[in-house]
Design an enzyme around this catalytic site. Structure first.
Site, PDB file in Angstrom:
ATOM      1  N   TYR A  36     -11.622  27.393   8.638  1.00 14.39           N
ATOM      2  CA  TYR A  36     -12.092  26.014   8.409  1.00 14.39           C
ATOM      3  C   TYR A  36     -13.429  25.715   9.078  1.00 14.39           C
ATOM      4  CZ  TYR A  36      -9.346  24.702  12.721  1.00 14.39           C
ATOM      5  OH  TYR A  36      -8.786  24.612  13.970  1.00 14.39           O
TER       6      TYR A  36
ATOM      7  N   ARG B 107     -12.564  22.409  19.911  1.00 13.42           N
ATOM      8  CA  ARG B 107     -11.790  21.855  21.036  1.00 13.42           C
ATOM      9  C   ARG B 107     -12.675  21.310  22.148  1.00 13.42           C
ATOM     10  NH1 ARG B 107      -6.245  23.272  22.064  1.00 13.42           N
ATOM     11  NH2 ARG B 107      -5.425  24.188  20.184  1.00 13.42           N
TER      12      ARG B 107
ATOM     13  N   GLU C 188      -7.192  17.449  37.115  1.00 16.11           N
ATOM     14  CA  GLU C 188      -7.419  18.567  36.197  1.00 16.11           C
ATOM     15  C   GLU C 188      -7.877  19.792  36.984  1.00 16.11           C
ATOM     16  OE1 GLU C 188      -7.113  19.512  32.911  1.00 16.11           O
ATOM     17  OE2 GLU C 188      -8.119  21.360  33.530  1.00 16.11           O
ATOM     18  N   GLN C 189      -7.282  20.942  36.659  1.00 19.29           N
ATOM     19  CA  GLN C 189      -7.626  22.169  37.405  1.00 19.29           C
ATOM     20  C   GLN C 189      -9.029  22.679  37.112  1.00 19.29           C
ATOM     21  OE1 GLN C 189      -4.815  25.208  36.261  1.00 19.29           O
ATOM     22  NE2 GLN C 189      -5.509  25.276  34.150  1.00 19.29           N
TER      23      GLN C 189
ATOM     24  N   ASP D 161       2.861  19.959  25.684  1.00 16.87           N
ATOM     25  CA  ASP D 161       3.247  21.358  25.867  1.00 16.87           C
ATOM     26  C   ASP D 161       4.021  21.587  27.164  1.00 16.87           C
ATOM     27  OD1 ASP D 161       2.041  21.998  23.503  1.00 16.87           O
ATOM     28  OD2 ASP D 161       0.661  23.486  24.340  1.00 16.87           O
TER      29      ASP D 161
HETATM   30  C1  LIG Z   1      -3.888  29.250  18.747  1.00 18.13           C
HETATM   31  C2  LIG Z   1      -3.498  27.785  18.802  1.00 18.13           C
HETATM   32  C3  LIG Z   1      -3.934  26.916  17.808  1.00 18.13           C
HETATM   33  C4  LIG Z   1      -3.534  25.576  17.812  1.00 18.13           C
HETATM   34  N1  LIG Z   1      -3.970  24.738  16.837  1.00 18.13           N
HETATM   35  C5  LIG Z   1      -3.567  23.450  16.825  1.00 18.13           C
HETATM   36  C6  LIG Z   1      -4.016  22.537  15.840  1.00 18.13           C
HETATM   37  O1  LIG Z   1      -4.801  22.904  14.949  1.00 18.13           O
HETATM   38  N2  LIG Z   1      -3.573  21.249  15.888  1.00 18.13           N
HETATM   39  C7  LIG Z   1      -2.722  20.804  16.872  1.00 18.13           C
HETATM   40  O2  LIG Z   1      -2.342  19.618  16.877  1.00 18.13           O
HETATM   41  N3  LIG Z   1      -2.291  21.649  17.851  1.00 18.13           N
HETATM   42  C8  LIG Z   1      -2.699  22.933  17.856  1.00 18.13           C
HETATM   43  N4  LIG Z   1      -2.281  23.772  18.841  1.00 18.13           N
HETATM   44  C9  LIG Z   1      -1.391  23.253  19.883  1.00 18.13           C
HETATM   45  C10 LIG Z   1      -2.171  22.436  20.891  1.00 18.13           C
HETATM   46  O3  LIG Z   1      -3.292  23.150  21.361  1.00 18.13           O
HETATM   47  C11 LIG Z   1      -1.290  22.058  22.061  1.00 18.13           C
HETATM   48  O4  LIG Z   1      -0.030  21.667  21.611  1.00 18.13           O
HETATM   49  C12 LIG Z   1      -1.948  20.921  22.835  1.00 18.13           C
HETATM   50  O5  LIG Z   1      -3.162  21.347  23.398  1.00 18.13           O
HETATM   51  C13 LIG Z   1      -1.015  20.412  23.918  1.00 18.13           C
HETATM   52  O6  LIG Z   1      -1.660  19.378  24.604  1.00 18.13           O
HETATM   53  P1  LIG Z   1      -1.264  19.077  26.110  1.00 18.13           P
HETATM   54  O7  LIG Z   1      -2.089  17.910  26.511  1.00 18.13           O
HETATM   55  O8  LIG Z   1       0.214  19.009  26.244  1.00 18.13           O
HETATM   56  O9  LIG Z   1      -1.679  20.390  26.911  1.00 18.13           O
HETATM   57  P2  LIG Z   1      -3.108  21.083  27.034  1.00 18.13           P
HETATM   58  O10 LIG Z   1      -4.010  20.647  25.947  1.00 18.13           O
HETATM   59  O11 LIG Z   1      -2.819  22.537  27.205  1.00 18.13           O
HETATM   60  O12 LIG Z   1      -3.700  20.501  28.375  1.00 18.13           O
HETATM   61  C14 LIG Z   1      -3.158  20.842  29.639  1.00 18.13           C
HETATM   62  C15 LIG Z   1      -4.227  20.560  30.677  1.00 18.13           C
HETATM   63  O13 LIG Z   1      -3.634  20.699  31.966  1.00 18.13           O
HETATM   64  C16 LIG Z   1      -4.503  21.448  32.786  1.00 18.13           C
HETATM   65  N5  LIG Z   1      -3.656  22.084  33.820  1.00 18.13           N
HETATM   66  C17 LIG Z   1      -2.787  23.104  33.644  1.00 18.13           C
HETATM   67  N6  LIG Z   1      -2.186  23.402  34.813  1.00 18.13           N
HETATM   68  C18 LIG Z   1      -2.688  22.549  35.742  1.00 18.13           C
HETATM   69  C19 LIG Z   1      -2.447  22.363  37.142  1.00 18.13           C
HETATM   70  N7  LIG Z   1      -1.569  23.138  37.818  1.00 18.13           N
HETATM   71  N8  LIG Z   1      -3.136  21.400  37.783  1.00 18.13           N
HETATM   72  C20 LIG Z   1      -4.035  20.603  37.126  1.00 18.13           C
HETATM   73  N9  LIG Z   1      -4.310  20.754  35.790  1.00 18.13           N
HETATM   74  C21 LIG Z   1      -3.629  21.711  35.114  1.00 18.13           C
HETATM   75  C22 LIG Z   1      -5.177  22.428  31.853  1.00 18.13           C
HETATM   76  O14 LIG Z   1      -6.389  22.929  32.379  1.00 18.13           O
HETATM   77  C23 LIG Z   1      -5.390  21.549  30.623  1.00 18.13           C
HETATM   78  O15 LIG Z   1      -6.600  20.835  30.681  1.00 18.13           O
HETATM   79  C24 LIG Z   1      -2.683  25.106  18.849  1.00 18.13           C
HETATM   80  C25 LIG Z   1      -2.255  25.983  19.868  1.00 18.13           C
HETATM   81  C26 LIG Z   1      -2.672  27.306  19.853  1.00 18.13           C
HETATM   82  C27 LIG Z   1      -2.187  28.222  20.956  1.00 18.13           C
END
Ligand SMILES: Cc1cc2nc3c(=O)[nH]c(=O)nc-3n(C[C@H](O)[C@H](O)[C@H](O)COP(=O)(O)OP(=O)(O)OC[C@H]3O[C@@H](n4cnc5c(N)ncnc54)[C@H](O)[C@@H]3O)c2cc1C
Length: 376
Positions: free
Chosen positions: A213, A108, A34-35, A292
């Site tokens: 909320y 979060r 994790e970064q 994502d």
């Molecule tokens: C405004 C907003 C509101 C939202 N509300 C909701 C909601 O209510 N419910 C819902 O289900 N979803 C919601 N989402 C979507 C949700 O936040 C994302 O889809 C979700 O966080 C994706 O999870 P993930 O694990 O793929 O990525 P992330 O949660 O983004 O995690 C990625 C991780 O990788 C790390 N990282 C990035 N690059 C590197 C690197 N080069 N090296 C090491 N680590 C790295 C980051 O620091 C982070 O910890 C919302 C999004 C936004 C923008």
């Protein structure tokens, strides 16, 4: 797959921690890179629907989740001007039985603190920002900004919308600004001075919407996220400070019940909204993506986090079940692509729960037991 396979997970977000938790339970020694130097309580809330919370229950963290957040009683869609209810859904013991899980609103930062407990102690390497992946013939070398490196047989890119792992797999491509920005604010509920609000309300305007909320079961912390059009976004920063005045101006004319909330908001900031064109290739060689990193979506259905958690669950099942990486990828992608595509489409339409909505196909789904789809 052989349990000695060295699996590196890049990113300790919702998807990364979920996949690592399941892989470790299946006997793999998965390490998460994790970064960030540590998890922090950044200013945003998140909604987790039953399809996601039932997964986290399997990881043993449901009691902590309930302690950290709020089991929302309802979600109400209201018209911006008249305040008329367009749709409402109520969550109780009966809905939990039907959907197989709770509906949770949570901060979060608090969610991350809970998810950290789902993985083996010491298996997250913080302060490890991935800057390159190099093929070593027998594996992959992960190169980090802090000057260290690590070797793995398989890399799971769970590093979010600006995924470095994705860049290596598919070539660099910037995410797309969707010409919308989100005002976000968190404030103590006592500022409402006794004014009653439901656990979750979505206010629907013509070209904008706003969610209000509670984030704790004490109902003492309120989250507001208001999404409005914005032609361009030039800044590099993930967010910039905004103000209550700017937020109120963007929602001028909305119903008096909403104005009563907006006028006590504090610490307002603005966040640009990005997504990517749909792309159904999520893997290749020793790399596979989830969440994502492969399918970032507009946040209007509150489904992106749930999709990352579902991906993580299905991917861990495929890794435990199949021997060859190519089989793992084909089963994983075939199982996921159609459902994720539907959620991406609905998120772009911004139609979820705007009016009468069939929620069963989304909430009742259980990625821990759902059949895997045989590739063609
Ligand atoms: C405004 C907003 C509101 C939202 N509300 C909701 C909601 O209510 N419910 C819902 O289900 N979803 C919601 N989402 C979507 C949700 O936040 C994302 O889809 C979700 O966080 C994706 O999870 P993930 O694990 O793929 O990525 P992330 O949660 O983004 O995690 C990625 C991780 O990788 C790390 N990282 C990035 N690059 C590197 C690197 N080069 N090296 C090491 N680590 C790295 C980051 O620091 C982070 O910890 C919302 C999004 C936004 C923008």
């Amino acid at each position: 797959m052989n349990r000695k396979t060295r699996i590196a997970v890049v990113g300790a977000g919702l998807g990364g921690l979920t996949v690592a938790g399941f892989l470790q339970r299946a006997g793999f020694a998965a390490t998460v890179y994790e970064q960030a130097p540590t998890f922090s309580r950044i200013g945003a809330g998140i909604i987790l629907s039953a399809n996601a919370t039932k997964v986290l229950r399997r990881l043993g963290v449901e009691p902590d989740l309930i302690e950290a957040g709020i089991k929302a009683e309802c979600y109400i869609s209201r018209a911006w001007d008249t305040g008329a209810t367009q749709y409402d859904i109520w969550f109780d013991a009966e809905s939990e039985r039907r959907f197989g899980g709770i509906y949770l609103n949570v901060h979060r930062g608090d969610l991350h603190a809970v998810l950290e407990k789902a993985v083996a102690p010491g298996s997250i390497a913080f302060d490890h920002r991935l800057i390159d992946l190099q093929d070593t013939g027998g594996g992959v070398r992960l190169v980090f900004e802090n000057g260290t490196s690590a070797e793995a047989d398989l890399v799971i890119g769970a590093d979010g919308i600006r995924s470095k792992v994705r860049d290596v797999l598919l070539g660099p491509e910037l995410p797309r600004f969707v010409s919308m920005v989100a005002h976000r604010a968190i404030f103590p509920a006592r500022r409402l001075d006794g004014f009653k609000i439901p656990d979750c309300t979505k206010w629907w305007g013509r070209d904008r919407h706003l969610l209000v909320y509670f984030m704790t079961s004490r109902r003492d912390e309120v989250y507001v996220i208001g999404v409005v059009p914005r032609r361009s976004w030039e800044q590099d920063a993930a967010s910039v400070p905004s103000s209550r005045a700017e937020l109120m101006e963007d929602f001028a004319g909305f119903h008096a019940d909403l104005q009563r909330v907006l006028e006590v908001t504090t610490h307002v900031s603005i966040w640009p909204i990005f997504d990517r064109e749909r792309c159904d290739r999520w893997s290749g060689g020793r790399i596979v993506l989830l969440g994502d990193a492969c399918h970032p979506m507009r946040p209007y259905m509150a489904g992106g986090g749930a999709m990352a958690i579902e991906d993580a669950t299905i991917l861990s099942r495929c890794l435990a079940q199949f021997d060859e990486p190519s089989d793992v990828y084909r089963w994983y992608e075939t199982t996921r692509v159609e459902r994720v595509g539907a959620v991406q489409r609905i998120s772009i339409e911004n139609s979820w729960m705007r009016g009468p909505t069939d929620t069963d196909w989304f909430y009742c789904y259980d990625p821990c037991v759902a059949p895997l789809t045989r590739p063609a």
